[in-house]
Design a protein around this motif. Structure first.
Motif, mmCIF file in Angstrom:
data_model
loop_
_atom_site.group_PDB
_atom_site.id
_atom_site.type_symbol
_atom_site.label_atom_id
_atom_site.label_comp_id
_atom_site.label_asym_id
_atom_site.label_seq_id
_atom_site.Cartn_x
_atom_site.Cartn_y
_atom_site.Cartn_z
ATOM 1 N N VAL A 1 0.844 -1.202 0.000
ATOM 2 C CA VAL A 1 0.000 0.000 0.000
ATOM 3 C C VAL A 1 0.880 1.253 0.000
ATOM 4 N N SER A 2 1.954 1.209 0.761
ATOM 5 C CA SER A 2 2.828 2.370 0.890
ATOM 6 C C SER A 2 3.368 2.828 -0.458
ATOM 7 N N ILE A 3 3.682 1.886 -1.333
ATOM 8 C CA ILE A 3 4.257 2.237 -2.627
ATOM 9 C C ILE A 3 3.248 2.970 -3.517
ATOM 10 N N LEU A 4 1.955 2.776 -3.218
ATOM 11 C CA LEU A 4 0.898 3.417 -4.010
ATOM 12 C C LEU A 4 0.556 4.817 -3.519
ATOM 13 N N PHE A 5 0.948 5.116 -2.285
ATOM 14 C CA PHE A 5 0.561 6.398 -1.692
ATOM 15 C C PHE A 5 1.578 7.462 -2.081
ATOM 16 N N THR A 6 1.213 8.285 -3.037
ATOM 17 C CA THR A 6 2.119 9.283 -3.592
ATOM 18 C C THR A 6 1.754 10.691 -3.121
ATOM 19 N N PRO A 7 2.692 11.640 -3.255
ATOM 20 C CA PRO A 7 2.360 13.032 -2.917
ATOM 21 C C PRO A 7 1.163 13.550 -3.710
ATOM 22 N N ASP A 8 0.985 13.049 -4.920
ATOM 23 C CA ASP A 8 -0.151 13.496 -5.728
ATOM 24 C C ASP A 8 -1.482 13.075 -5.115
ATOM 25 N N ILE A 9 -1.530 11.849 -4.589
ATOM 26 C CA ILE A 9 -2.751 11.373 -3.916
ATOM 27 C C ILE A 9 -3.093 12.304 -2.764
ATOM 28 N N LEU A 10 -2.093 12.617 -1.950
ATOM 29 C CA LEU A 10 -2.323 13.492 -0.793
ATOM 30 C C LEU A 10 -2.756 14.887 -1.246
ATOM 31 N N ALA A 11 -2.117 15.420 -2.272
ATOM 32 C CA ALA A 11 -2.460 16.764 -2.755
ATOM 33 C C ALA A 11 -3.884 16.814 -3.288
ATOM 34 N N ARG A 12 -4.283 15.783 -4.014
ATOM 35 C CA ARG A 12 -5.649 15.754 -4.547
ATOM 36 C C ARG A 12 -6.683 15.651 -3.425
ATOM 37 N N ALA A 13 -6.351 14.878 -2.402
ATOM 38 C CA ALA A 13 -7.272 14.742 -1.273
ATOM 39 C C ALA A 13 -7.430 16.072 -0.542
ATOM 40 N N ALA A 14 -6.315 16.750 -0.287
ATOM 41 C CA ALA A 14 -6.364 18.046 0.405
ATOM 42 C C ALA A 14 -7.173 19.054 -0.404
ATOM 43 N N ILE B 1 -8.331 17.295 10.231
ATOM 44 C CA ILE B 1 -7.703 15.989 10.076
ATOM 45 C C ILE B 1 -8.152 15.376 8.750
ATOM 46 N N LEU B 2 -7.179 14.974 7.944
ATOM 47 C CA LEU B 2 -7.438 14.326 6.660
ATOM 48 C C LEU B 2 -7.021 12.871 6.766
ATOM 49 N N ARG B 3 -7.927 11.964 6.414
ATOM 50 C CA ARG B 3 -7.636 10.525 6.478
ATOM 51 C C ARG B 3 -7.751 9.907 5.092
ATOM 52 N N LEU B 4 -6.818 9.044 4.759
ATOM 53 C CA LEU B 4 -6.860 8.314 3.495
ATOM 54 C C LEU B 4 -6.808 6.826 3.787
ATOM 55 N N THR B 5 -7.829 6.130 3.330
ATOM 56 C CA THR B 5 -8.012 4.705 3.602
ATOM 57 C C THR B 5 -7.895 3.935 2.295
ATOM 58 N N HIS B 6 -7.007 2.960 2.265
ATOM 59 C CA HIS B 6 -6.849 2.186 1.028
ATOM 60 C C HIS B 6 -7.964 1.157 0.890
ATOM 61 N N SER B 7 -8.330 0.880 -0.361
ATOM 62 C CA SER B 7 -9.440 -0.045 -0.626
ATOM 63 C C SER B 7 -9.154 -1.473 -0.176
ATOM 64 N N SER B 8 -7.888 -1.812 0.083
ATOM 65 C CA SER B 8 -7.576 -3.139 0.621
ATOM 66 C C SER B 8 -7.942 -3.254 2.096
ATOM 67 N N HIS B 9 -8.151 -2.103 2.736
ATOM 68 C CA HIS B 9 -8.487 -2.086 4.166
ATOM 69 C C HIS B 9 -9.980 -1.934 4.399
ATOM 70 N N ARG B 10 -10.613 -0.996 3.706
ATOM 71 C CA ARG B 10 -12.057 -0.778 3.824
ATOM 72 C C ARG B 10 -12.637 -0.485 2.437
ATOM 73 N N SER B 11 -13.875 -0.881 2.239
ATOM 74 C CA SER B 11 -14.580 -0.535 1.010
ATOM 75 C C SER B 11 -15.163 0.869 1.139
ATOM 76 N N ALA B 12 -15.567 1.423 0.005
ATOM 77 C CA ALA B 12 -16.196 2.741 0.032
ATOM 78 C C ALA B 12 -17.451 2.714 0.891
ATOM 79 N N GLU B 13 -18.238 1.634 0.794
ATOM 80 C CA GLU B 13 -19.472 1.518 1.580
ATOM 81 C C GLU B 13 -19.174 1.478 3.074
#
Length: 386
Positions: free
Chosen positions: A36-49, A80-92
């Protein structure tokens, strides 16, 4: 017990975050899986913010099961901004967690829980696609006022522990009126429990103990006044204290379970503190009693739970040992099981093999002693009937 406890919440507080026996989510010793860590990029964080209108230099707060950051909103207030990967929880699952949080706030608990906030688009959960096609689900929360309650006279004291119990009771009372859209998982559907054979491969003795505890749990009755949607992890790292009040956060582990689970978990981690573990057994149990009594007093003032459930606290503490051992087996390779971590794992394993909980106190007797008569909520209920 003979004599007056020498160690209560004031004199012998819980382990501070980062100490040997604090919860793994608060230590910084465990991290997100590499896949999961390898997928979490600065771009993901910037888009979320950007989606939530947040700015400033992100301050990382955690990366155990979710990525957590503190930023600022457009008014300069912390968020507080949280990012949850789909391998951990589903969108639902994430949507349902936030929906329950909104229900709790609408039920008069807005000061007790760290509320969620919508994105600029009005969405509560914003999906962000990663390089491999999986997703991170972004959500935003109000920062809880205050700070973690430090051990000692200014932090861990009977008044704070009593309020801790009261907040737990209010959560359970509000949970009884909640109607789910996409129900969260039940306790036996938790990934660590379902995949226990994979993570405990080569440890048949522990798997046997796991089955024994699961069988005992499966025999427990299910009723609206004792089973429902709970926080699941109200330990010392998941609330802030401010002017005598607590604000609970991190509802990521919310699941359908018996309410008594939320009584067992705080006690479990209270006893896991290094200072407490080093005490002789009689003093360690005296500390457990000194913690449990004000906690139960607070809980019973807000929610009625049959005293017979207190006889099962030991069973739920045994389950926590099994789940915690399993997550450590999942997260760590052998090279990381050294030093203080190795000692902690060995202590957990020894209790599992012995079939013993971290405390063997008679919690029903302690509850009756704390009340001096029928438990407060039970008494209030009988008075209302009259």
């Amino acid at each position: 017990m003979e004599g007056k406890p020498r160690y209560g919440p004031v004199r012998c507080g819980l382990a501070a975050p980062g100490s040997r026996f604090s919860h793994p989510k608060t230590t910084g010793d465990l991290f997100m899986e590499a896949s999961v860590s390898i997928l979490f990029t600065p771009d993901i964080l910037a888009r979320a913010a950007e989606a939530f209108g947040l700015q400033g230099e992100p301050r990382k707060l955690g990366d155990f099961e979710n990525y957590l950051f503190e930023l600022e909103d457009r008014e300069g207030d912390p968020a507080i901004l949280r990012l949850t990967h789909s391998s951990h929880r589903s969108a639902e699952q994430v949507e349902e967690e936030l929906r329950w949080l909104r229900h709790l706030a609408a039920s008069g608990l807005e000061a007790d829980v760290a509320a969620c906030e919508p994105a600029l688009s009005g969405e509560w959960v914003v999906p962000l696609e990663a390089a491999d096609g999986s997703r991170f689900y972004a959500s935003r929360f109000r920062k809880a006022p205050g700070a973690r309650a430090a051990a000692g006279p200014d932090g861990w004291n009977p008044a704070l522990v009593r309020e801790w119990g009261a907040v737990t009771g209010r959560l359970h009372r509000a949970s009884a009126s909640y109607e789910a859209h996409h129900p969260r998982h039940h306790w036996h559907e938790e990934e660590l429990t379902v995949s226990r054979g994979q993570y405990l491969d080569g440890e048949p003795e522990l798997l046997d103990r796991f089955e024994e505890v699961l069988e005992e749990l499966r025999r427990l009755p299910l009723a609206d006044d004792s089973y429902g949607l709970i926080h699941g992890d109200i330990h010392q790292g998941n609330f802030h204290a401010h002017e005598g009040k607590l604000t609970v956060f991190d509802f990521d582990d919310a699941e359908y379970n018996w309410f008594v689970h939320d009584l067992a978990i705080p006690l479990y981690y209270a006893l896991g503190g290094a200072a407490v573990q080093q005490l002789p057994e009689v003093e360690r149990e005296a500390y457990a009693a000194a913690f449990f009594q004000p906690f139960y007093e607070g809980y019973a003032s807000e929610h009625e739970l049959g005293l017979d459930w207190l006889d099962r606290i030991g069973l739920f503490m045994r389950m926590r040992d099994l789940v915690l051992y399993t997550v450590l087996a999942k997260k760590l390779d052998e090279s990381e099981k050294v030093g203080r971590m190795a000692d902690w794992i060995a202590e957990i394993r020894a209790r599992i093999v012995a079939g013993e909980p971290i405390s063997k106190l008679d919690f029903r007797a302690l509850a009756v002693e704390a009340a001096g008569q029928p438990a407060p909520a039970a008494k209030a209920a009988s008075e209302r009937k009259d």
